[in-house]
Write an enzyme that holds these catalytic residues in place. Structure first.
Site, PDB file in Angstrom:
ATOM      1  N   ARG A   8       0.842  -1.195   0.000  1.00  0.00           N
ATOM      2  CA  ARG A   8       0.000   0.000   0.000  1.00  0.00           C
ATOM      3  C   ARG A   8       0.878   1.246   0.000  1.00  0.00           C
ATOM      4  NH1 ARG A   8      -1.152   3.883   3.133  1.00  0.00           N
ATOM      5  NH2 ARG A   8      -0.034   2.995   4.899  1.00  0.00           N
ATOM      6  N   VAL A   9       0.467   2.227  -0.785  1.00  0.00           N
ATOM      7  CA  VAL A   9       1.029   3.572  -0.702  1.00  0.00           C
ATOM      8  C   VAL A   9      -0.143   4.524  -0.521  1.00  0.00           C
ATOM      9  CG1 VAL A   9       3.148   3.153  -2.010  1.00  0.00           C
ATOM     10  CG2 VAL A   9       1.070   3.807  -3.219  1.00  0.00           C
ATOM     11  N   SER A  10       0.147   5.726  -0.048  1.00  0.00           N
ATOM     12  CA  SER A  10      -0.919   6.653   0.322  1.00  0.00           C
ATOM     13  C   SER A  10      -1.490   7.458  -0.833  1.00  0.00           C
ATOM     14  CB  SER A  10      -0.419   7.623   1.392  1.00  0.00           C
ATOM     15  OG  SER A  10      -0.062   6.908   2.548  1.00  0.00           O
ATOM     16  N   THR A  11      -0.678   7.763  -1.832  1.00  0.00           N
ATOM     17  CA  THR A  11      -1.163   8.638  -2.904  1.00  0.00           C
ATOM     18  C   THR A  11      -0.928   8.015  -4.273  1.00  0.00           C
ATOM     19  OG1 THR A  11       0.941   9.821  -3.046  1.00  0.00           O
ATOM     20  CG2 THR A  11      -0.717  10.718  -1.535  1.00  0.00           C
ATOM     21  N   GLN A  14       2.651   7.915  -5.784  1.00  0.00           N
ATOM     22  CA  GLN A  14       3.690   7.099  -5.165  1.00  0.00           C
ATOM     23  C   GLN A  14       3.794   5.753  -5.878  1.00  0.00           C
ATOM     24  OE1 GLN A  14       2.207   7.351  -1.076  1.00  0.00           O
ATOM     25  NE2 GLN A  14       4.085   8.423  -0.523  1.00  0.00           N
TER      26      GLN A  14
END
Length: 182
Positions: A8-11, A14
């Site tokens: 998982r990445v936040s944006t 990314q």
């Protein structure tokens, strides 16, 4: 018994490649990934799918604990849900697994650190915005709706529900714009 990876990445801007490569290298046969904030479990469909399909003996693998979440309660809930299904959770960096007795203690502490880190990030963000406002640089976020278009559609006889449908927004946003002084 399957090793299931979660990245998982936040944006959206990314990159997931480093996490995906690491999970493949660890022998994860199935890897699910998403680009969504870890602040809460809301909107994390891939994580929900993994938790739903975990079977006894499976192992949920993440590269770092903050990939599971930035809130201690959320992280502990994910671990609890995995264990309710007879599965374990393994964090690669630092290497911690819920298979051992100390794994729970370490995961709890790491979850608290991730939550604290999120609070620090938010505080630094607030401080940066305050500094930028102080020197007149910060102008706030971009407006998402063209206020003049909303007013023009309303003047043309469309109601708030029709305007919202035409612009792809909520009626509440339309009501707020129509109530703003010009």
């Amino acid at each position: 018994m399957a090793r299931i990876g979660y990245a998982r990445v936040s944006t959206l801007d990314q990159d997931l490649d480093v996490q995906l490569a690491r999970l493949r290298g660890e022998g994860c046969g199935v890897i699910r990934s998403e680009k969504v904030s870890g602040a809460s479990r809301d909107g994390r469909a891939e994580l929900a799918t993994i938790l739903e399909f975990l079977r006894p003996g499976d192992e949920l693998v993440v590269t770092r604990l903050d990939r599971l979440g930035r809130d201690t309660r959320d992280v502990l809930n994910v671990v609890h849900e995995a264990e309710q299904r007879g599965a374990s959770v393994t964090v690669l960096d630092p290497h911690v697994s819920t298979r051992g007795e100390m794994g729970h203690v370490v995961l709890t502490v790491l979850g608290m650190v991730a939550q604290m880190e999120r609070r620090f990030i938010k505080e630094r963000q607030r401080e940066g915005i305050a500094r930028a406002k102080g020197v007149g640089v910060y102008t706030g976020g971009q407006r998402r709706l063209d206020r003049e278009r909303v007013r023009a559609l309303h003047a043309a006889g469309l109601g708030p529900a029709a305007i919202a449908a035409a612009l792809g927004c909520s009626r509440m946003q339309v009501y707020r714009i129509l109530q703003e002084p010009r």
